[in-house]
Design a protein around this motif. Structure first.
Motif, short mmCIF file in Angstrom:
data_model
loop_
_atom_site.label_atom_id
_atom_site.label_comp_id
_atom_site.label_asym_id
_atom_site.label_seq_id
_atom_site.Cartn_x
_atom_site.Cartn_y
_atom_site.Cartn_z
N THR A 155 52.40 35.59 39.87
CA THR A 155 53.06 35.37 38.38
C THR A 155 52.47 34.15 37.61
OG1 THR A 155 55.12 36.23 39.36
CG2 THR A 155 55.37 34.69 37.43
N CYS A 156 52.15 33.24 38.21
CA CYS A 156 51.52 31.98 37.70
C CYS A 156 50.01 32.34 37.24
CB CYS A 156 51.55 31.06 38.86
SG CYS A 156 50.42 29.38 38.07
N LEU A 157 49.29 32.96 37.94
CA LEU A 157 48.02 33.22 37.43
C LEU A 157 48.00 34.28 36.26
CD1 LEU A 157 46.00 33.73 40.87
CD2 LEU A 157 45.96 31.70 39.54
N THR A 158 48.99 35.07 36.41
CA THR A 158 49.12 36.27 34.99
C THR A 158 49.55 35.31 33.91
OG1 THR A 158 49.69 38.10 36.79
CG2 THR A 158 50.31 38.15 34.59
N ARG A 159 50.46 34.56 33.90
CA ARG A 159 51.00 33.55 32.96
C ARG A 159 49.91 32.78 32.34
NH1 ARG A 159 54.23 30.38 35.59
NH2 ARG A 159 55.99 31.94 35.57
N HIS A 160 49.03 32.38 33.12
CA HIS A 160 47.81 31.62 32.47
C HIS A 160 46.46 32.59 32.35
CE1 HIS A 160 49.66 28.00 32.77
NE2 HIS A 160 50.29 28.17 33.87
N GLU A 161 46.58 33.80 32.23
CA GLU A 161 45.76 34.86 32.06
C GLU A 161 44.43 34.68 32.85
OE1 GLU A 161 45.02 35.43 27.56
OE2 GLU A 161 46.76 34.20 27.40
N LEU A 162 44.62 34.39 34.15
CA LEU A 162 43.73 34.21 35.24
C LEU A 162 43.55 35.31 35.98
CD1 LEU A 162 44.51 30.68 36.39
CD2 LEU A 162 42.45 31.12 35.08
N PRO A 163 42.27 35.81 36.49
CA PRO A 163 42.11 36.92 37.47
C PRO A 163 42.92 37.04 38.62
CG PRO A 163 40.30 35.49 37.42
CD PRO A 163 41.04 34.76 36.62
N CYS A 164 43.65 38.23 39.02
CA CYS A 164 44.29 38.22 40.18
C CYS A 164 43.52 39.66 40.88
CB CYS A 164 45.80 38.62 40.12
SG CYS A 164 46.60 37.21 39.52
N THR A 204 29.95 35.61 38.26
CA THR A 204 31.14 36.58 37.89
C THR A 204 32.24 35.80 37.16
OG1 THR A 204 32.11 36.05 40.01
CG2 THR A 204 30.79 38.30 39.93
N ALA A 205 32.70 34.52 37.59
CA ALA A 205 33.68 33.64 37.02
C ALA A 205 33.70 32.30 37.67
CB ALA A 205 35.04 34.37 37.49
N GLY A 206 34.16 31.52 36.89
CA GLY A 206 34.44 30.05 37.17
C GLY A 206 35.00 29.71 38.63
N HIS A 207 34.77 28.51 38.84
CA HIS A 207 35.28 27.91 40.27
C HIS A 207 36.68 28.23 40.41
CE1 HIS A 207 35.27 25.02 43.75
NE2 HIS A 207 36.42 25.00 43.26
N GLY A 208 37.57 27.60 39.32
CA GLY A 208 39.05 27.68 39.44
C GLY A 208 39.59 29.30 39.35
N GLU A 209 39.14 30.11 38.53
CA GLU A 209 39.40 31.42 38.50
C GLU A 209 39.05 32.04 39.93
OE1 GLU A 209 38.23 32.64 34.00
OE2 GLU A 209 36.63 32.12 35.28
N LEU A 210 38.06 31.87 40.46
CA LEU A 210 37.52 32.52 41.89
C LEU A 210 38.71 31.84 42.82
CD1 LEU A 210 33.74 32.73 41.70
CD2 LEU A 210 35.46 34.37 41.35
N ALA A 211 38.82 30.60 42.83
CA ALA A 211 39.90 30.09 43.84
C ALA A 211 41.21 30.61 43.80
CB ALA A 211 39.83 28.32 43.66
N GLY A 212 41.67 31.00 42.40
CA GLY A 212 43.04 31.33 42.27
C GLY A 212 43.17 32.86 42.76
N PHE A 258 46.35 45.07 48.61
CA PHE A 258 46.57 43.90 47.57
C PHE A 258 46.64 44.30 46.30
CE2 PHE A 258 43.60 40.89 45.32
CZ PHE A 258 44.79 40.00 45.19
N VAL A 259 45.70 45.09 45.74
CA VAL A 259 45.74 45.59 44.39
C VAL A 259 47.00 46.18 44.14
CG1 VAL A 259 44.35 47.33 42.81
CG2 VAL A 259 42.97 45.80 44.47
N ALA A 260 47.49 47.15 44.93
CA ALA A 260 48.63 47.70 44.56
C ALA A 260 49.84 46.75 44.65
CB ALA A 260 48.88 48.60 45.92
N ALA A 261 49.89 45.67 45.45
CA ALA A 261 50.86 44.71 45.49
C ALA A 261 50.68 43.89 44.01
CB ALA A 261 50.90 43.72 46.56
N VAL A 262 49.33 43.64 43.58
CA VAL A 262 49.55 42.74 42.25
C VAL A 262 49.90 43.59 41.23
CG1 VAL A 262 47.77 41.78 40.74
CG2 VAL A 262 47.61 41.45 43.05
N HIS A 263 49.80 45.02 41.30
CA HIS A 263 50.30 45.58 40.13
C HIS A 263 51.81 45.64 40.12
CE1 HIS A 263 46.59 47.21 38.34
NE2 HIS A 263 46.06 47.68 39.36
N ARG A 264 52.46 45.81 41.35
CA ARG A 264 53.75 45.70 41.61
C ARG A 264 54.47 44.50 40.96
NH1 ARG A 264 52.73 48.01 46.70
NH2 ARG A 264 53.23 45.91 47.73
#
Length: 360
Positions: free
Chosen positions: A284-293, A255-263, A340-346
């Motif tokens: 905010t950090c993950l979004t800034r670097h275009e990593l999945p949340c 599905t994704a790489g190690h670091g992406e899943l860890a984040g 969690f999904v709702a909180a990420v969107h907020r």
């Protein structure tokens, strides 16, 4: 005593100095080394180094498996090599760390991407007939990070390291929880290394396009490896975040790489702790670097992510984290994932999207 690399170099064109490093540090005055290279840029770098290493032997590493590591170990036993020089990403380095440790010779890590903290860790993650395992190994004697090759690597192979480093913050909380609830010993020096690494990265507003950020990220990944060496375990860098990572790898491989899943795992674990400020900082950090949340950003439905969360504790039955502490049943896990999904969107509603920001 703390095991650590004797030499660290991070910079553009750093690979050119490898032959001199071997000589000046008395690792190999004759150049009798085995150069293990990965499938992408490793062969290209070998061609550049070969004229300066006439006594070296080339060995291609095609996969991060126990079989590949055993094959490399056998090659190391064919003659009296002074060291193995591994050139490539985390998979190539893990194979070389394992083989060098079993052969009892030093290993030089030449990293061409910053996908995760494996560039300096005392752990090798290798696939075998029954899945994937983590094996204790000696740390590299020297670490070289060439930023020219890092910049040329696919973005996920660089930004993934951000997710892995930031997940330290979640792992630290899990370790402290285990200490409070179960009396598990907590190593303060390991915490200092792991926390310093994560804090150095999480608040920066520049990106993997900027050399200054790449230097800090590389240093943070090395510090994460040092944290694990100090602890004698992956505890300071691996908690519920990595349990979720391993569960996703087992249930939904690729599905994704190690670091992406860890984040992603760290974001969810932080949400479970009701640490609102830290959760906002992580997202905010993950979004800034275009990593999945979000589960959907790695191709999973919420139900699939729930199944991974429920299966996660079984991936490390010896480890106590927020997941074991809460002991959620299926209904509760489904409820927390939806929240969690709702909180990420907020949080993301207040964060500039990558398209809104100028390139570094």
């Amino acid at each position: 005593m703390l095991a650590s690399p004797l030499h660290l170099e991070i910079g553009a064109g750093a690979v050119e100095g490898v032959p001199q490093l071997l000589h000046d540090r008395y690792i190999s005055t004759t150049g009798s080394v085995l150069v293990a290279v990965g499938p992408s840029t490793g062969a290209e770098i070998w061609e550049r180094l070969e004229p300066a290493l006439p006594g070296a032997t080339f060995h291609a590493v095609h996969e991060a498996s126990l079989a590949a590591a055993t094959e490399l170990q056998a090659a190391l036993g064919e003659r009296g090599y002074d060291a193995v020089v591994a050139i490539g990403g985390g998979k190539t380095l893990d194979v070389a760390k394992y083989a060098a440790t079993r052969a009892g010779i030093p290993m030089i890590a030449v990293a061409t991407n910053l996908a995760h903290d494996g560039i300096c860790s005392p752990v090798a993650s290798l696939e075998h007939a029954h899945g994937k395992g983590s094996f204790g190994v000696a740390m590299p004697l020297s670490v070289v990070v060439d930023l020219d090759y890092v910049r040329a690597a696919p973005t996920p192979l660089v930004s993934g390291g951000v997710g892995d480093v930031v997940s330290n913050l979640s792992a630290i909380e899990d370790w402290l929880l285990a200490g409070a609830e179960r009396g598990e010993p907590v190593d303060g020096l390991a915490l200092a290394f792991a926390r310093t690494a994560a804090e150095a990265v999480i608040g920066r507003t520049d990106s993997v396009r900027d050399e200054a950020f790449l230097v800090v990220l590389a240093e943070a990944l090395v510090l994460s490896g040092m944290a694990m060496a100090a602890a004698g375990t992956s505890r300071p860098c691996s908690g519920a975040c990595h349990e979720i990572l391993h569960a996703i790898d087992q249930l939904f491989p690729g599905t994704a790489g190690h670091g992406e899943l860890a984040g992603l795992g760290a974001a969810f674990a932080t949400y479970l702790r009701d640490q609102e400020d830290r959760f906002e900082q992580v997202v905010t950090c993950l979004t800034r670097h275009e990593l999945p949340c979000l589960p959907g950003e790695i191709g999973l439905t919420e139900e699939q992510f729930v199944s991974a969360v429920l299966a996660a504790p079984e991936t490390r039955p010896d480890r106590y984290t927020i997941l074991e502490h809460l002991a959620m049943d299926e209904d509760r896990a489904r409820e927390r994932v939806a929240g969690f999904v709702a909180a990420v969107h907020r949080v993301r509603s207040t964060v500039p999207t990558p398209a809104d920001r100028p390139l570094g």
